[in-house]
Design an enzyme around this catalytic site. Structure first.
Site, mmCIF file in Angstrom:
data_model
loop_
_atom_site.group_PDB
_atom_site.id
_atom_site.type_symbol
_atom_site.label_atom_id
_atom_site.label_comp_id
_atom_site.label_asym_id
_atom_site.label_seq_id
_atom_site.Cartn_x
_atom_site.Cartn_y
_atom_site.Cartn_z
ATOM 1 N N LYS A 30 22.997 1.600 15.767
ATOM 2 C CA LYS A 30 22.665 0.650 16.839
ATOM 3 C C LYS A 30 23.387 -0.677 16.610
ATOM 4 C CE LYS A 30 18.681 -1.797 16.624
ATOM 5 N NZ LYS A 30 18.975 -3.231 16.778
ATOM 6 N N ASN A 31 23.249 -1.203 15.387
ATOM 7 C CA ASN A 31 23.767 -2.554 15.137
ATOM 8 C C ASN A 31 25.288 -2.623 15.075
ATOM 9 O OD1 ASN A 31 21.169 -3.372 15.155
ATOM 10 N ND2 ASN A 31 21.017 -3.820 12.963
ATOM 11 N N ASP A 126 10.840 -14.383 18.264
ATOM 12 C CA ASP A 126 10.562 -12.970 18.490
ATOM 13 C C ASP A 126 9.622 -12.502 17.406
ATOM 14 O OD1 ASP A 126 11.973 -12.352 16.214
ATOM 15 O OD2 ASP A 126 13.808 -11.882 17.277
ATOM 16 N N VAL A 337 14.792 -12.515 4.112
ATOM 17 C CA VAL A 337 15.722 -12.659 5.235
ATOM 18 C C VAL A 337 15.031 -13.176 6.502
ATOM 19 C CG1 VAL A 337 17.469 -11.491 6.653
ATOM 20 C CG2 VAL A 337 17.206 -10.865 4.253
HETATM 21 C C1 UD1 Z 1 21.031 -8.482 12.300
HETATM 22 C C2 UD1 Z 1 20.479 -7.144 12.704
HETATM 23 C C3 UD1 Z 1 19.055 -6.969 12.200
HETATM 24 C C4 UD1 Z 1 19.003 -7.208 10.708
HETATM 25 C C5 UD1 Z 1 19.643 -8.536 10.355
HETATM 26 C C6 UD1 Z 1 19.740 -8.784 8.851
HETATM 27 C C7 UD1 Z 1 21.602 -6.691 14.792
HETATM 28 C C8 UD1 Z 1 21.464 -6.470 16.257
HETATM 29 N N1 UD1 Z 1 20.494 -7.026 14.144
HETATM 30 O O1 UD1 Z 1 20.223 -9.474 12.951
HETATM 31 O O2 UD1 Z 1 18.636 -5.637 12.501
HETATM 32 O O3 UD1 Z 1 17.655 -7.228 10.296
HETATM 33 O O4 UD1 Z 1 20.973 -8.605 10.885
HETATM 34 O O5 UD1 Z 1 20.420 -7.753 8.237
HETATM 35 O O6 UD1 Z 1 22.666 -6.508 14.215
HETATM 36 N N2 UD1 Z 1 19.692 -17.458 10.929
HETATM 37 C C9 UD1 Z 1 19.659 -18.819 11.150
HETATM 38 N N3 UD1 Z 1 20.622 -19.374 11.921
HETATM 39 C C10 UD1 Z 1 21.613 -18.656 12.516
HETATM 40 C C11 UD1 Z 1 21.637 -17.260 12.284
HETATM 41 C C12 UD1 Z 1 20.665 -16.695 11.495
HETATM 42 O O7 UD1 Z 1 18.764 -19.511 10.631
HETATM 43 O O8 UD1 Z 1 22.454 -19.228 13.208
HETATM 44 C C13 UD1 Z 1 18.643 -16.859 10.078
HETATM 45 C C14 UD1 Z 1 17.716 -15.954 10.881
HETATM 46 O O9 UD1 Z 1 16.658 -16.691 11.460
HETATM 47 C C15 UD1 Z 1 17.229 -15.017 9.798
HETATM 48 C C16 UD1 Z 1 18.437 -14.886 8.851
HETATM 49 O O10 UD1 Z 1 19.279 -15.990 9.152
HETATM 50 O O11 UD1 Z 1 16.170 -15.597 9.097
HETATM 51 C C17 UD1 Z 1 19.228 -13.604 9.045
HETATM 52 O O12 UD1 Z 1 19.676 -13.489 10.370
HETATM 53 P P1 UD1 Z 1 20.983 -12.686 10.754
HETATM 54 O O13 UD1 Z 1 21.642 -12.166 9.519
HETATM 55 O O14 UD1 Z 1 21.785 -13.527 11.674
HETATM 56 O O15 UD1 Z 1 20.377 -11.453 11.549
HETATM 57 P P2 UD1 Z 1 20.710 -10.997 13.021
HETATM 58 O O16 UD1 Z 1 22.184 -11.012 13.243
HETATM 59 O O17 UD1 Z 1 19.815 -11.682 13.979
#
Ligand code: UD1
Length: 428
Positions: A30-31, A126, A337
């Protein structure tokens, strides 16, 4: 193709106690599929993606791409999805889609790089944490984008194009790494990204972009060098197997007992979770793309600490909490995370689990038995973990909010039945 409305009034009923035996095939990740779909926007013409899973999130991303002006066709029986991107595309990702699926923000980088403009609805909170966009914004700003927000939308502009920059990510965010990689490939000059996420899906996005004509060095390292090019070409690509679905089948088998061979698995992406599973006493063997899990259901509790890849994936954290709930001994699961990812634990407690939360630690005392009850899945992985728990609970477990499961798991109930689980899907 999955229908966005069909699963609102459906439940999954599980009668616990049946072992799992047989073979199951895992589809494309999916991702990865969602990000390749968004990245297709970077080139005019027809991109073909193979082994795209038939899940709700793919339906939502398809709808988003259509609204941007693309023609999207998904043939689930052949697992092929084609995206025909016109020369001129719109640049707005609407709130009704972004709120359904946060990964809609994956179009931010492609729209900005391709059209010089992107209006993307802010995803808001979310069920698994606040998930900000600040790291995306900081990087794009360094590349010369002007970013503002009002009325619930993020507006990004780079009328003269994005400029290459040296960027150190504050945290190896998957989404931010992908946004900045996508922005870099069409930027003027060289972009160097440090401390990027090394999740297999991020690296796969780079390989896909290489196929489209991008110039990227350092794939599989913690830093990337991207040489901006004028334009990209559409391509054909096969999506990598879903490591989280693979892990879900492995944990389900460990808990329910039995022997399951997982086809199109990707053991190389699951080193840490498989190592942890082996510590519970489960027998694991792999042969190329096949992974076999054999369990007598007699499990030892195991500590887990989630971290960015190659650390233990946060997306398998709920499954390991469920597993520990029926293991011998006690375990600590630490979530590093997403801050709110323990919400589903309340549902596990409804099944009789002995679980206590303290900040980002979850302490679990294993019990011989869980007890079937009605539960709600608050996100994709929580729903899957609750199904795993239902497989070993006494009596009947009824999972509502099936929509979450449909977002990420293709044909889950038929596959469970095929393996011997007593499970059905019903309309209410
Ligand atoms: C993606 C995956 C999700 C997975 C996650 C971590 C997809 C669609 N989803 O989510 O299934 O659990 O990676 O492996 O690919 N954060 C910030 N600021 C930002 C970006 C992120 O604070 O600009 C924080 C988020 O709140 C979170 C952490 O960083 O606490 C990790 O987020 P991130 O790695 O970006 O996950 P996603 O890309 O949302």
């Amino acid at each position: 193709m999955q229908d966005v409305t069909s699963n609102l009034n459906e439940i999954i009923r599980i009668e616990g106690g049946a072992p799992l035996n047989g073979r199951v095939r895992v589809g494309g990740a999916k991702n990865s599929a969602l990000k390749l779909m968004a990245a297709s926007l970077m080139a005019t013409g027809k991109t073909t993606l193979r082994d795209v899973p038939d899940i709700l999130d793919v339906t939502i991303m398809s709808e988003l791409l259509r609204r941007l002006g693309c023609e999207v066709a998904h043939d689930p029986s052949e697992r092929v999805l084609t995206i025909d991107v016109p020369e001129s595309i719109r640049h707005q990702a609407d709130y009704d889609l972004v709120r359904k699926m946060r990964a809609s923000t994956a179009v931010l980088g492609p729209l900005l790089a391709r059209t010089g403009e992107a209006d993307v609805a802010l995803p808001g909170g979310d069920a698994i944490g606040s998930r900000g966009l600040d790291i995306h914004i900081a990087g794009l700003t360094q590349m010369g984008a002007e970013i503002t927000s009002d009325h619930g939308y993020l507006h990004a502009k780079a009328p003269m194009g994005l400029q290459g920059a040296d960027i150190v990510l504050e945290f190896p965010s998957v989404g931010a790494s992908e946004t900045l990689i996508l922005a870099g490939v069409l930027a003027n000059g060289v972009t160097r990204l440090e401390n990027i996420a090394r999740e297999p899906e991020v690296m796969e996005l780079c390989r896909f972009l290489l196929r489209m004509g991008a110039q990227i060095e350092g794939i599989d390292d913690a830093s990337l060098t991207i040489y901006g090019v004028e334009a990209l070409n559409p391509t054909e690509y096969t999506v990598i197997p879903d490591r989280i679905v693979t892990g879900t089948w492995a944990v389900a088998t460990a808990m329910a007992s039995g022997r399951v061979t997982i086809e199109n698995a990707c053991p190389e992406f699951l080193e840490m979770p498989l190592e942890k599973l082996a510590q519970t006493g489960v027998e694991i063997s792999s042969n190329g793309r096949e992974l076999s899990v054999t369990s007598d259901g007699d499990l030892k509790a195991v500590d887990v600490v989630t971290l960015p890849y190659p650390g233990f994936p946060t997306d398998l954290q709920p499954h390991f909490i469920a597993l520990n709930a029926v293991a011998h001994g006690s375990a600590m699961v630490t979530e590093n995370v997403f801050e709110a990812r323990f919400r589903f634990v309340q549902e596990l407690v409804r099944l009789g689990a002995d679980v206590h939360i303290d900040g980002h630690h979850c302490f679990i005392r294993g019990k011989a038995r869980l007890s079937g009850a009605p539960v709600e899945g608050s996100d994709i992985r929580a729903a899957a973990a609750l199904v795993c728990a239902g497989l070993v609970a006494d009596g009947t477990t009824v999972l509502s909010d099936v929509v979450h499961l449909d977002r990420g798991y293709e044909g889950f109930v038929p596959a469970l039945r095929e393996l011997g689980a007593v499970v059905s899907r019903e309309s209410i």
